[in-house]
Design an enzyme around this catalytic site. Structure first.
Site, PDB file in Angstrom:
ATOM      1  CD  GLU A   1       4.906   3.474  -6.221  1.00  0.00           C
ATOM      2  OE1 GLU A   1       4.643   2.915  -5.137  1.00  0.00           O
ATOM      3  OE2 GLU A   1       4.682   4.679  -6.426  1.00  0.00           O
TER       4      GLU A   1
ATOM      5  CB  THR B   1       2.497   3.548  -1.396  1.00  0.00           C
ATOM      6  OG1 THR B   1       2.953   3.961  -2.671  1.00  0.00           O
ATOM      7  CG2 THR B   1       2.686   2.054  -1.272  1.00  0.00           C
TER       8      THR B   1
ATOM      9  CG  HIS C   1       8.370   5.379  -6.268  1.00  0.00           C
ATOM     10  ND1 HIS C   1       8.709   6.711  -6.291  1.00  0.00           N
ATOM     11  CD2 HIS C   1       7.527   5.223  -5.224  1.00  0.00           C
ATOM     12  CE1 HIS C   1       8.095   7.332  -5.297  1.00  0.00           C
ATOM     13  NE2 HIS C   1       7.363   6.442  -4.633  1.00  0.00           N
TER      14      HIS C   1
ATOM     15  CG  ASP D   1       0.590   2.505  -5.534  1.00  0.00           C
ATOM     16  OD1 ASP D   1       0.602   2.936  -6.708  1.00  0.00           O
ATOM     17  OD2 ASP D   1       1.573   2.600  -4.769  1.00  0.00           O
ATOM     18  CG  HIS D   2      -0.308   6.147  -5.889  1.00  0.00           C
ATOM     19  ND1 HIS D   2       0.678   6.484  -6.769  1.00  0.00           N
ATOM     20  CD2 HIS D   2       0.334   5.678  -4.790  1.00  0.00           C
ATOM     21  CE1 HIS D   2       1.864   6.256  -6.237  1.00  0.00           C
ATOM     22  NE2 HIS D   2       1.690   5.748  -5.032  1.00  0.00           N
TER      23      HIS D   2
HETATM   24  C1  GP9 Z   1       8.080   3.088  -0.542  1.00  0.00           C
HETATM   25  C2  GP9 Z   1       6.821   3.100  -1.307  1.00  0.00           C
HETATM   26  C3  GP9 Z   1       6.597   4.434  -1.960  1.00  0.00           C
HETATM   27  O1  GP9 Z   1       8.087   2.190   0.506  1.00  0.00           O
HETATM   28  O2  GP9 Z   1       5.773   2.713  -0.540  1.00  0.00           O
HETATM   29  O3  GP9 Z   1       5.500   5.086  -1.497  1.00  0.00           O
HETATM   30  P1  GP9 Z   1       4.829   6.341  -2.237  1.00  0.00           P
HETATM   31  O4  GP9 Z   1       5.895   7.414  -2.339  1.00  0.00           O
HETATM   32  O5  GP9 Z   1       4.385   5.896  -3.611  1.00  0.00           O
HETATM   33  O6  GP9 Z   1       3.680   6.693  -1.366  1.00  0.00           O
END
Ligand code: GP9
Length: 410
Positions: free
Chosen positions: A38, A80, A193, A252-253
């Site tokens: 994340e 994500t 996150h 992921d980003h």
């Molecule tokens: C929660 C996680 C967060 O399941 O995938 O996703 P995001 O907010 O980063 O897209």
């Protein structure tokens, strides 16, 4: 006519990535563990704050792994879920919304399904609500044998949005150990996150002037995730997984913290517009091969769409008939990699193009990566057209569910 053109594009992509060299099948039947981290960005790799490394475990692992220093996330609004989709399918995410939510019932050539048909037991691991990003439906369609959600984990370490990454990795390994080998495991971490606020008890960095700021909290949360990564590797070694598993780990980003001044303070230098473009779009990619071969730093561009073709190559599974758009990182020529971002930006070894808000080609910015200076937009025209074409083609394949139809004509 249109479907013939689309097929031709995929045929050409397939021919250029399907190279039968020494690495093809070199790790056949290995377990594969993919860890999607994340908001893990690249600018902290190898960096210190007040003498302390942000990611000491990642940095240590880099020495016996392949590290791609110029690797891009290719996500859009689906964040994500977009990173997940583009890595597993090697297609681009959509211009609006998430494929997971909009088209879970459409057909894609995805890693879990492909590996399941080659005898792998497949599992997705994410200690959060299973319905988030429509994962229950999408993972079912993608062919996962198991999807471990918050309900399956003991909540013995509550951090951020859910279970802390340390406990998440530990319990995920326990689930994995029960599966029959070889396994394909996809783990999605969550502790780092937004808004990155962790209790003081798990903050072990001295972030100095960033103390109490969201940027400082971000560094702390990545440092915690990195500690968890160290424990994951130890756990894999203890469980006898290290020497027979390909570990593929990427961010992921970005972290949604766009303030240039924070990055300048952290890196201790002023940053150009191009630097900022790269910082906000680059995430780390680390590939640890079971025998530690090919370790080194790879500076050529690469992106999330490259995962499926690259891993399948190592496993000796031809992607000739699959509708994939990414590069094969093991085709022996990284210099021809072309990476398209969802914004319409693109990069290769020579150029980086940033579209303008009005999306007019001429108003975009074309950089020469040799000098890192801007050049006339015209110099990026060929790449721009190719990027545009790829995004439109991917969008059409996804929204019109074209793969089954194209396949009948193959
Ligand atoms: C929660 C996680 C967060 O399941 O995938 O996703 P995001 O907010 O980063 O897209």
């Amino acid at each position: 006519q249109e479907s013939t053109e689309i097929q031709q594009w995929f045929d050409a992509a397939s021919a250029s990535r399907n190279v039968k060299n020494d690495t093809f099948g070199a790790y056949a039947d290995s377990n594969v563990m993919v860890v999607q981290v994340e908001a893990f960005m690249n600018f902290m790799i190898g960096q210190k704050i007040n003498g302390q490394e942000i990611t000491p475990n990642f940095n240590k692992l880099m020495k016996e792994s392949m590290y791609f220093s110029n690797f891009y996330h290719q996500t859009g609004q689906g964040r994500t879920s977009d990173a997940d989709f583009s890595a597993q399918s090697s297609l681009h995410p959509l211009p609006t919304g998430s494929v997971f939510v909009r088209y879970p019932d459409h057909t894609f050539d995805v890693m879990p399904q492909i590996l399941k048909s080659h005898g792998y037991e497949t599992g997705a691991f994410h200690a959060y609500e299973g319905s988030f990003w429509n994962r229950y439906n999408m993972y079912n369609a993608m062919g996962y044998d198991h999807f471990y959600t918050k309900k399956d984990y003991v909540m013995d370490e509550s951090l951020g949005w859910s279970l802390g990454d340390k406990s998440f990795f530990r319990q995920s390994l326990e689930f994995m150990n029960k599966a029959s080998k070889p396994t394909y495991s996809f783990l999605i971490t969550l502790t780092s996150h937004h808004p990155y606020s962790l209790p003081a008890s798990v903050q072990s960095l001295d972030v100095g002037e960033f103390e109490g700021s969201i940027f400082g909290n971000y560094l702390e949360s990545i440092h915690y995730m990195d500690e968890a990564l160290g424990e994951l590797v130890d756990g894999m070694k203890k469980d006898g997984l290290w020497d027979n598993t390909i570990l593929y780990l990427y961010g992921d980003h970005d972290n949604s913290l766009p303030e240039q001044v924070d990055y300048e303070k952290f890196l201790g230098k002023s940053l150009s517009d191009l630097d900022m473009q790269q910082i906000m779009n680059q995430v780390p990619l680390l590939i640890h091969l079971p025998d530690g071969q090919q370790a080194g730093i790879y500076d050529e561009p690469s992106g999330q769409l490259d995962m499926a073709p690259s891993l399948l190559h190592l496993l000796g599974i031809s992607t000739e008939k699959y509708y994939m758009m990414g590069n094969n990182l093991f085709d022996g020529d990284l210099n021809d990699n072309f990476v398209v971002l969802r914004s319409g930006a693109f990069t290769d070894v020579n150029q980086y193009y940033v579209p303008s808000p009005d999306n007019l080609f001429e108003n975009g910015t074309c950089y020469d990566l040799g000098t890192r200076e801007t050049v006339a937009a015209q110099q990026c025209r060929i790449g721009y057209q190719e990027a545009k074409k790829r995004l439109a083609l991917s969008d059409k394949v996804i929204s019109d569910d074209l793969i089954p139809e194209l396949r009948t004509k193959q």
